[in-house]
Write a protein that holds these residues in place. Structure first.
Motif, PDB file in Angstrom:
ATOM      1  N   SER A   7       0.855  -1.192   0.000  1.00  0.00           N
ATOM      2  CA  SER A   7       0.000   0.000   0.000  1.00  0.00           C
ATOM      3  C   SER A   7       0.892   1.245   0.000  1.00  0.00           C
ATOM      4  CB  SER A   7      -0.932  -0.010   1.206  1.00  0.00           C
ATOM      5  OG  SER A   7      -0.204   0.298   2.355  1.00  0.00           O
ATOM      6  N   SER A  41       1.330   5.174   0.880  1.00  0.00           N
ATOM      7  CA  SER A  41       0.771   6.195   1.763  1.00  0.00           C
ATOM      8  C   SER A  41       1.273   7.578   1.359  1.00  0.00           C
ATOM      9  CB  SER A  41       1.194   5.899   3.195  1.00  0.00           C
ATOM     10  OG  SER A  41       0.901   6.999   4.016  1.00  0.00           O
ATOM     11  N   SER A  47       0.618   9.946   3.701  1.00  0.00           N
ATOM     12  CA  SER A  47       0.378  10.528   5.016  1.00  0.00           C
ATOM     13  C   SER A  47       1.434  11.570   5.378  1.00  0.00           C
ATOM     14  CB  SER A  47       0.365   9.406   6.056  1.00  0.00           C
ATOM     15  OG  SER A  47       0.155   9.965   7.325  1.00  0.00           O
ATOM     16  N   GLU A  59       2.680   6.309  -7.234  1.00  0.00           N
ATOM     17  CA  GLU A  59       1.750   7.027  -6.349  1.00  0.00           C
ATOM     18  C   GLU A  59       0.520   7.499  -7.121  1.00  0.00           C
ATOM     19  OE1 GLU A  59       5.070   8.612  -3.112  1.00  0.00           O
ATOM     20  OE2 GLU A  59       4.513   9.887  -4.794  1.00  0.00           O
ATOM     21  N   GLU A  88      -7.448   4.348  -5.566  1.00  0.00           N
ATOM     22  CA  GLU A  88      -8.189   4.808  -4.377  1.00  0.00           C
ATOM     23  C   GLU A  88      -9.417   5.616  -4.812  1.00  0.00           C
ATOM     24  OE1 GLU A  88      -7.060   4.264  -0.947  1.00  0.00           O
ATOM     25  OE2 GLU A  88      -9.161   4.834  -0.653  1.00  0.00           O
ATOM     26  N   MET A  97      -5.724   9.735   1.566  1.00  0.00           N
ATOM     27  CA  MET A  97      -4.351   9.214   1.605  1.00  0.00           C
ATOM     28  C   MET A  97      -3.386  10.142   2.351  1.00  0.00           C
ATOM     29  SD  MET A  97      -4.166   7.643  -2.255  1.00  0.00           S
ATOM     30  CE  MET A  97      -2.585   6.826  -2.173  1.00  0.00           C
ATOM     31  N   THR A 140      -4.795   9.864   6.495  1.00  0.00           N
ATOM     32  CA  THR A 140      -4.948   8.621   7.280  1.00  0.00           C
ATOM     33  C   THR A 140      -3.667   7.792   7.182  1.00  0.00           C
ATOM     34  OG1 THR A 140      -5.923   7.441   5.404  1.00  0.00           O
ATOM     35  CG2 THR A 140      -7.444   8.472   6.969  1.00  0.00           C
TER      36      THR A 140
END
Lengths: 307, 156
Positions: free
Chosen positions: A2, A4, A6, A20, A27, A304, A307
């Motif tokens: 996954s 991220s 974040s 990405e 997503e 993204m 979280t």
């Protein structure tokens, strides 16, 4: 694996790798069920919108995206109503607002404003358009629309039509497309041609492209995607220059006589008169779908990054 | 010929010698330092002096004047191979070869009038050095690229 985002900022489309981008696209698609309902994935999170320049769809799109994910929205869209009008610096304004929010979304008429804010605050910052150069979320929306509608981006011919000099959406999209193997055709009136530095940039990357000053149906036949932009009137420093090019191009049904069956036509909107309304009725017109996809992409980004 | 020119450049007691300046840039450097000649410093300027390293070079000697870090950075920007000698009591007490850093902060303004660094007093200009010779720098905020001529213009 996954991916991220974040805690990251999104200032330039160059901040996002191809992997990405594809993760954002996946997503976005997975969040589609919530685009017409509500999720609580960002419940308790606050997004601050700092809009120093008029915007309807980008602002509403971010606002809708945050609300569909259960988050709250604060902010302004009229700097004359804020402390900026009292002489407060942009940086001070941002440093105050970071205490109220989990993420800042900024639009500003000057280039580099979003980066300056991102450098000054601790929370993530999304550039929702800075000056005439950068509009990374629009580029992600455009890329997602192509990916979603065509099933791929590699191997496509993208024809840009309109104001290629002042459009930040075009500049960001071209850079985003460099992650893929695409062919470029640029069509614009002489005065609105691609900036010299952009041309040099493409040449330095050994990217082949065709440049023309008028659109013919033969040229349109080559395209898998036609990306139309309005004249960016607000970016002209010389009003006479605007008068000379006003209404100088328009995509009409005649241009579409011999196009590929699966051509898609995109436009970052708003349009003025560069895109014939008749085209809305054709299967090629995807610009309103592009608006919906814009919501999905912004939902994906917020999720993204938070979280 | 070379000996003749060297003899014209006299030793100084206290001050600085800016050596290995690219030929023809000495006056520009003085202008950038805000030195007009009316300040009373004893100044020796040699231009187009033969040089083994550069072919030809300029030299500036200033009696009783030292450079601030910001002035040193500005000189490094437009004269990358320059040597700065600090003189005390006729002796060279420090010899420094100026090297342009990879990032230039706050020395010059961006040439893009709508760059945020030209509007926000709290945001210092920042440039990434893309090439030292010929000089090419890129604004870290608006990505505007400035070449040597543009940098020269903005330093004056």
């Amino acid at each position: 694996m996954s991916i991220s985002l974040s805690g990251r900022d999104l200032i330039s489309i160059n901040d996002v790798t191809k992997e990405e981008m594809l993760a954002i696209f996946r997503e976005a698609t997975s969040l589609e069920p919530y685009a017409r309902s509500k999720s609580d994935v960002l419940k308790g999170k606050v997004m601050a919108l700092l809009f120093f320049e008029p915007s309807t769809r980008t602002r509403l799109s971010f606002e809708a995206a945050m609300k569909r994910l259960g988050g709250d929205v604060i902010g302004f869209e009229e700097p004359s109503m804020t402390s900026i009008a009292k002489g407060e610096s942009l940086i001070d304004t941002a440093k105050v607002i970071e205490n109220y929010a989990d993420i800042i979304v900024v639009r500003h008429p000057f280039e580099g404003a979003a980066k300056a804010i991102a450098d000054a605050v601790q929370i993530p910052v999304i550039n929702a358009g800075s000056g005439a150069l950068s509009h990374p979320t629009q580029a992600l929306v455009d890329l997602y629309t192509i990916w979603r509608e065509k099933g791929r981006i590699d191997g496509l011919t993208i024809l840009f039509f309109g104001d290629l000099k002042y459009s930040r959406a075009v500049r960001s999209l071209v850079r985003g497309l460099l992650n893929f193997n695409v062919s470029f055709i640029f069509v614009s009136p002489e005065l609105l041609k691609l900036r010299e530095e952009e041309r040099e940039f493409l040449k330095s990357m050994s990217i082949p492209f065709i440049e023309k000053s008028s659109l013919t149906s033969d040229l349109a036949r080559e395209a898998d995607v036609v990306y139309v932009t309005r004249i960016q009137r607000e970016r002209f420093t010389d009003p006479m220059e605007y008068e000379r090019v006003k209404g100088s191009y328009r995509l009409s049904m005649e241009h579409l006589q011999h196009v590929k069956n699966d051509l898609i036509i995109l436009h970052p909107l708003p349009r003025v008169n560069e895109l014939d309304w008749e085209i809305d009725k054709t299967p090629y017109a995807k610009y309103f779908k592009q608006v919906f996809y814009g919501l999905l992409v912004r939902m994906a980004l917020l999720k993204m990054m938070l979280t | 010929m070379a000996i003749d020119r060297e003899l014209r450049v006299q030793k100084i007691k206290e001050g600085i010698v800016i050596d290995h300046l690219r030929a023809g840039t000495a006056l520009k450097i003085l202008e950038m330092l805000g030195i007009t000649g009316k300040e009373g410093y004893i100044i020796t300027v040699a231009m187009n002096v033969p040089s083994q390293k550069l072919g030809t070079k300029d030299i500036i000697k200033i009696e009783g004047r030292y450079l601030s870090p910001s002035e040193v950075s500005k000189i490094a920007l437009i004269a990358p191979k320059v040597t700065l000698n600090v003189i005390k009591d006729y002796q060279v007490v420090r010899k420094e070869r100026l090297i342009l850093p990879e990032e230039i902060v706050g020395i010059i303004k961006c040439s893009n009038p709508t760059c945020i660094t030209n509007h926000e007093p709290q945001v210092q200009s920042k440039f990434l050095v893309l090439s030292r010779e010929p000089l090419k720098i890129k604004c870290k905020y608006c990505e505007t690229i400035m070449n040597q001529e543009e940098v020269f213009r903005r330093l004056s």
